[in-house]
Write an enzyme that holds these catalytic residues in place. Sequence first.
Site, PDB file in Angstrom:
ATOM      1  N   ARG A  92       0.860  -1.186   0.000  1.00 34.77           N
ATOM      2  CA  ARG A  92       0.000   0.000   0.000  1.00 34.77           C
ATOM      3  C   ARG A  92       0.896   1.235   0.000  1.00 34.77           C
ATOM      4  O   ARG A  92       1.692   1.429   0.923  1.00 34.77           O
ATOM      5  CB  ARG A  92      -0.906  -0.031   1.236  1.00 34.77           C
ATOM      6  N   HIS A 136      -2.630  10.978   0.949  1.00 31.21           N
ATOM      7  CA  HIS A 136      -2.034  10.765   2.268  1.00 31.21           C
ATOM      8  C   HIS A 136      -1.365  12.085   2.660  1.00 31.21           C
ATOM      9  O   HIS A 136      -0.155  12.168   2.788  1.00 31.21           O
ATOM     10  CB  HIS A 136      -1.057   9.591   2.225  1.00 31.21           C
ATOM     11  N   GLU A 181      -6.805   8.541   6.713  1.00 31.21           N
ATOM     12  CA  GLU A 181      -6.966   9.206   8.009  1.00 31.21           C
ATOM     13  C   GLU A 181      -7.427  10.662   7.888  1.00 31.21           C
ATOM     14  O   GLU A 181      -6.699  11.595   8.250  1.00 31.21           O
ATOM     15  CB  GLU A 181      -5.651   9.138   8.806  1.00 31.21           C
ATOM     16  N   ASN A 309      -7.205   1.972  10.300  1.00 29.48           N
ATOM     17  CA  ASN A 309      -5.868   2.103  10.878  1.00 29.48           C
ATOM     18  C   ASN A 309      -6.014   2.097  12.388  1.00 29.48           C
ATOM     19  O   ASN A 309      -6.829   2.850  12.944  1.00 29.48           O
ATOM     20  CB  ASN A 309      -5.202   3.420  10.456  1.00 29.48           C
ATOM     21  N   TYR A 311      -3.900   2.060  16.161  1.00 28.92           N
ATOM     22  CA  TYR A 311      -2.635   2.191  16.903  1.00 28.92           C
ATOM     23  C   TYR A 311      -2.816   2.077  18.411  1.00 28.92           C
ATOM     24  O   TYR A 311      -1.971   1.516  19.094  1.00 28.92           O
ATOM     25  CB  TYR A 311      -1.956   3.534  16.574  1.00 28.92           C
ATOM     26  N   GLU A 382      -3.322  -0.016   8.323  1.00 26.65           N
ATOM     27  CA  GLU A 382      -2.102   0.358   9.054  1.00 26.65           C
ATOM     28  C   GLU A 382      -2.210  -0.155  10.472  1.00 26.65           C
ATOM     29  O   GLU A 382      -3.272  -0.054  11.101  1.00 26.65           O
ATOM     30  CB  GLU A 382      -1.911   1.877   9.163  1.00 26.65           C
TER      31      GLU A 382
HETATM   32  O1  IFM Z   1       3.189   7.682   9.958  1.00 23.44           O
HETATM   33  C1  IFM Z   1       1.822   7.724  10.179  1.00 23.44           C
HETATM   34  C2  IFM Z   1       1.060   7.533   8.886  1.00 23.44           C
HETATM   35  O2  IFM Z   1       1.431   8.449   7.933  1.00 23.44           O
HETATM   36  C3  IFM Z   1      -0.411   7.663   9.125  1.00 23.44           C
HETATM   37  N1  IFM Z   1      -0.846   6.811  10.201  1.00 23.44           N
HETATM   38  C4  IFM Z   1      -0.097   6.845  11.426  1.00 23.44           C
HETATM   39  C5  IFM Z   1       1.378   6.665  11.153  1.00 23.44           C
HETATM   40  C6  IFM Z   1       2.169   6.722  12.476  1.00 23.44           C
HETATM   41  O3  IFM Z   1       1.994   7.944  13.099  1.00 23.44           O
END
Ligand code: IFM
Length: 477
Positions: A92, A136, A181, A309, A311, A382
């Site tokens: 990706r 992006h 995002e 995504n 985290y 992600e």
């Molecule tokens: O690096 C970023 C990415 O560009 C978008 N999502 C989160 C990642 C980590 O912060």
Amino acid sequence: MSNPATPPVVGVLDEPAPLTFPPGFLWGAATAAYQIEGAAAEGGRTPSIWDTFSHTEGKTVAGHTGDVACDHYHRLTDDVRLMAELGLKSYRFSVSWPRVQPGGSGPANAEGLDFYRRLIDELLANGIEPWLTLYHWDLPQELEEAGGWPARDTAARFADYTQLVADALGDRVKYWTTLNEPWCSAFLGYGSGVHAPGRSDGAAAVHAGHHLMLGHGLAVQALRAARPDAQLGVTVNLYPVNPASDSPADVDAARRIDGLANRFFLDPLLRGEYPADLVADLAKVTDFGHVRDGDLATIATPLDVVGVNYYSRHVVAAPVPGEEPEQYWRAPSSWPGSEDVRFVTRGFPVTDMGWEIDAPGLVETLRRVHEEYTDLPLYVTENGSAFVDAVVDGQVDDADRLAYFDAHLRAAHEAISVGVPLRGYFAWSLMDNFEWAWGYTKRFGMIHVDYDSQIRIPKSSARWYAEVIRRNGLAAQ
Ligand code: IFM
């Protein structure tokens, strides 16, 4: 009665089975144009908001910029070879808007498109499915000067750019993501201003969020017309949001932040409406007069896939009574209308970003999208972690990053086992890169990059991930 000749089975049956993923599960890794390409002024590319922002004093750590980054623009063949060695099924990447349409309007730049054509052809030649993200975060600077995402016309400009890319690359690409995002583009870019273009205006952030989604809807319509057989989606960054306690005030704080972080995007994109409570929360920020008849139907144009995504998790609390709310304000805030909500930590282990590691949050997030919003196939587009790495004898043993991936893949498997139609997973990131305002000080890659020599070293996590891909799953724990 048991047969004394039968060997004991206890221990064999108790042994946990390996976690196998469904056949065809799409194992990938992700990057983004400005974070890796470099060649900022080559091949006809013009500046994006990130060029301007990173070249403005005080905006990024140590003044780092994406001018050179990982020099991927000149190293795409070697980088694809590394991907092939990992056994990636998909890669990706994002297209840089000002590389293929300098200035954000007018005709396509053939040299810019050629770069992506070469990249895609190289991927296909290596049996790697290209997954193309159109946006992006690198808005052409001229479009920011014309109003940026808070201006409605930017949505139309995005649809035009999408048409150019679809016409040029649509014959080679099956999977398309419109936006990556949009929360970050809107609320970090125009709310707190910690991201480009660095504006701090709550109303502008809310308007940007709407126009990003409008641009997404128009782009999906353009793509659908150009490539009826393509798989179209959008990627949202989602967080479970929990109250720090059961108190009604904390519960309300969680509702507000969930509204801004998650439902601001999920509800329009997948239900065609803004949540009423969010609109009420934002009443002092905007009257939503920027939303025109028909916008929400456009935004909710049907998709084929949804990208998530993930985290970490947010745990939030109301202001402490009797204390001045100002002390909690992140001035300026990424949370318009809810600036006084406190973000609390639980003492969990954190990554180098300070983000608490919370793999069960991935299960919750995927279940929520599936159970509350859509039956569409989901992809984790992600997931990953920054840690401080050391190169020792030419090797990088990133046990902490490997453990993060392992825990989150176990969570992804759990989500599948309870019925979530999760079809793929993309590690963030293929290689260390320009981590936005943090510059090169945070390393998310499975491949280590020495930014002076541009030497790449696959870390332990990369070798481990290659084995996960090879066996389509995880070893028993
Ligand atoms: O690096 C970023 C990415 O560009 C978008 N999502 C989160 C990642 C980590 O912060």
